[in-house]
Write a protein that holds these residues in place. Sequence first.
Motif, PDB file in Angstrom:
ATOM      1  N   GLU A 130       0.847  -1.190   0.000  1.00  0.00           N
ATOM      2  CA  GLU A 130       0.000   0.000   0.000  1.00  0.00           C
ATOM      3  C   GLU A 130       0.879   1.236   0.000  1.00  0.00           C
ATOM      4  OE1 GLU A 130      -3.835  -1.636   2.617  1.00  0.00           O
ATOM      5  OE2 GLU A 130      -2.523  -0.076   3.429  1.00  0.00           O
ATOM      6  N   ALA A 132       0.660   5.638   0.694  1.00  0.00           N
ATOM      7  CA  ALA A 132      -0.161   6.728   1.232  1.00  0.00           C
ATOM      8  C   ALA A 132       0.748   7.924   1.507  1.00  0.00           C
ATOM      9  CB  ALA A 132      -0.867   6.290   2.511  1.00  0.00           C
ATOM     10  N   VAL A 148      -4.586  11.652   2.833  1.00  0.00           N
ATOM     11  CA  VAL A 148      -3.792  10.422   3.010  1.00  0.00           C
ATOM     12  C   VAL A 148      -3.636   9.695   1.678  1.00  0.00           C
ATOM     13  CG1 VAL A 148      -3.744   8.150   4.110  1.00  0.00           C
ATOM     14  CG2 VAL A 148      -4.408  10.172   5.430  1.00  0.00           C
ATOM     15  N   LEU A 150      -4.699   6.832   0.324  1.00  0.00           N
ATOM     16  CA  LEU A 150      -4.310   5.425   0.383  1.00  0.00           C
ATOM     17  C   LEU A 150      -4.664   4.702  -0.913  1.00  0.00           C
ATOM     18  CD1 LEU A 150      -3.309   2.999   2.102  1.00  0.00           C
ATOM     19  CD2 LEU A 150      -5.686   2.675   2.800  1.00  0.00           C
ATOM     20  N   ARG A 151      -3.668   3.985  -1.456  1.00  0.00           N
ATOM     21  CA  ARG A 151      -3.891   3.180  -2.659  1.00  0.00           C
ATOM     22  C   ARG A 151      -3.119   1.868  -2.559  1.00  0.00           C
ATOM     23  NH1 ARG A 151      -4.718   8.353  -4.013  1.00  0.00           N
ATOM     24  NH2 ARG A 151      -6.470   8.744  -5.411  1.00  0.00           N
ATOM     25  N   GLN A 152      -3.626   0.867  -3.268  1.00  0.00           N
ATOM     26  CA  GLN A 152      -3.036  -0.462  -3.238  1.00  0.00           C
ATOM     27  C   GLN A 152      -2.019  -0.623  -4.364  1.00  0.00           C
ATOM     28  OE1 GLN A 152      -4.047  -2.681  -0.789  1.00  0.00           O
ATOM     29  NE2 GLN A 152      -5.368  -1.030  -0.048  1.00  0.00           N
ATOM     30  N   LYS A 169       4.009  -1.452   4.114  1.00  0.00           N
ATOM     31  CA  LYS A 169       3.312  -0.263   3.636  1.00  0.00           C
ATOM     32  C   LYS A 169       4.304   0.893   3.491  1.00  0.00           C
ATOM     33  CE  LYS A 169      -1.000  -1.730   5.804  1.00  0.00           C
ATOM     34  NZ  LYS A 169      -2.086  -1.401   6.758  1.00  0.00           N
ATOM     35  N   SER A 171       4.937   5.049   3.028  1.00  0.00           N
ATOM     36  CA  SER A 171       4.388   6.375   3.272  1.00  0.00           C
ATOM     37  C   SER A 171       5.264   7.412   2.569  1.00  0.00           C
ATOM     38  CB  SER A 171       4.328   6.669   4.775  1.00  0.00           C
ATOM     39  OG  SER A 171       3.450   7.745   5.046  1.00  0.00           O
ATOM     40  N   ASN A 189      -0.384   5.542   9.238  1.00  0.00           N
ATOM     41  CA  ASN A 189      -0.368   4.802   7.974  1.00  0.00           C
ATOM     42  C   ASN A 189       0.170   3.377   8.139  1.00  0.00           C
ATOM     43  OD1 ASN A 189      -1.353   7.013   6.565  1.00  0.00           O
ATOM     44  ND2 ASN A 189       0.649   7.675   5.810  1.00  0.00           N
ATOM     45  N   ALA A 199       3.633   7.396  -3.348  1.00  0.00           N
ATOM     46  CA  ALA A 199       2.191   7.652  -3.344  1.00  0.00           C
ATOM     47  C   ALA A 199       1.773   8.574  -4.480  1.00  0.00           C
ATOM     48  CB  ALA A 199       1.753   8.233  -2.001  1.00  0.00           C
TER      49      ALA A 199
END
Length: 262
Positions: A130, A132, A148, A150-152, A169, A171, A189, A199
Amino acid sequence: MAPQTEDINHQDSSTDQNRPISTIVIIIAMQTEALPLVNAFELIEDADSVFPKGTPWVRYHGTYKGLNVNIIWPGKDAVLGVDSVGTVSASLVTYAAIQALQPDLIINAGTAGGFKAKGACIGDVYLACEVAFHDRRIPIPVFDLYGVGLRQGCSTPNLLKELDFKVGKLSTGDSLDMTPQDEASILANDAVIKDMEGAAVGYVTDLLKVPAIFVKAVTDIVDGDKPTSEEFLHNLSAVTVALGKAVTRVVDYIAGKAVSEL
């Protein structure tokens, strides 16, 4: 100006999960990070740029194991002569590369800071599940989630099983250091690694529906006892070698496969 329907339709078709991957674009922020891969894939620099006149963006391209491989580096700042790092350059070159090259897959490769509290060590290579942002703080309902962003990342269970990279993850923020506010957002996050591009690349690839993989190698320990800038510069050369080897393994695995097989 009317929308370019042909381009939009191509991006829709490029998400066919069962079609063999033909063209990949590797987005990479620094020349030091890019050159080991340029050499590994025996790529050449574009003589006639596919990008708008006046932009410093650099494309290296060639054929490797049946794949059309493109490495896009944002180039040097025209005034200061340093690598054009950060989210603005990353989002612009990602958008421009997708429009010009119509890739089947984006790989965002680069270095990152890691958190020892989450198990990160210098030289570790992560595939980000992920991405973010941690520095787009908008304390208004719903806008906070937009900030934020957030994306996969693209699901790659078979690739992970074969190559055995760490998963965590990511950031993203536009500063190398970390303020207390950034730290709180990064903890929120649940990030293991932090960078200055991921991101932003994820925003564009999600917008244009192009699968994206995020490969990050750890140059510095964010929650360690050494100044981040010093540790980053000290480890940069060695870690970019590790990054280059990791991305080469990823591309070797991708060759001949469809996105659904990753």
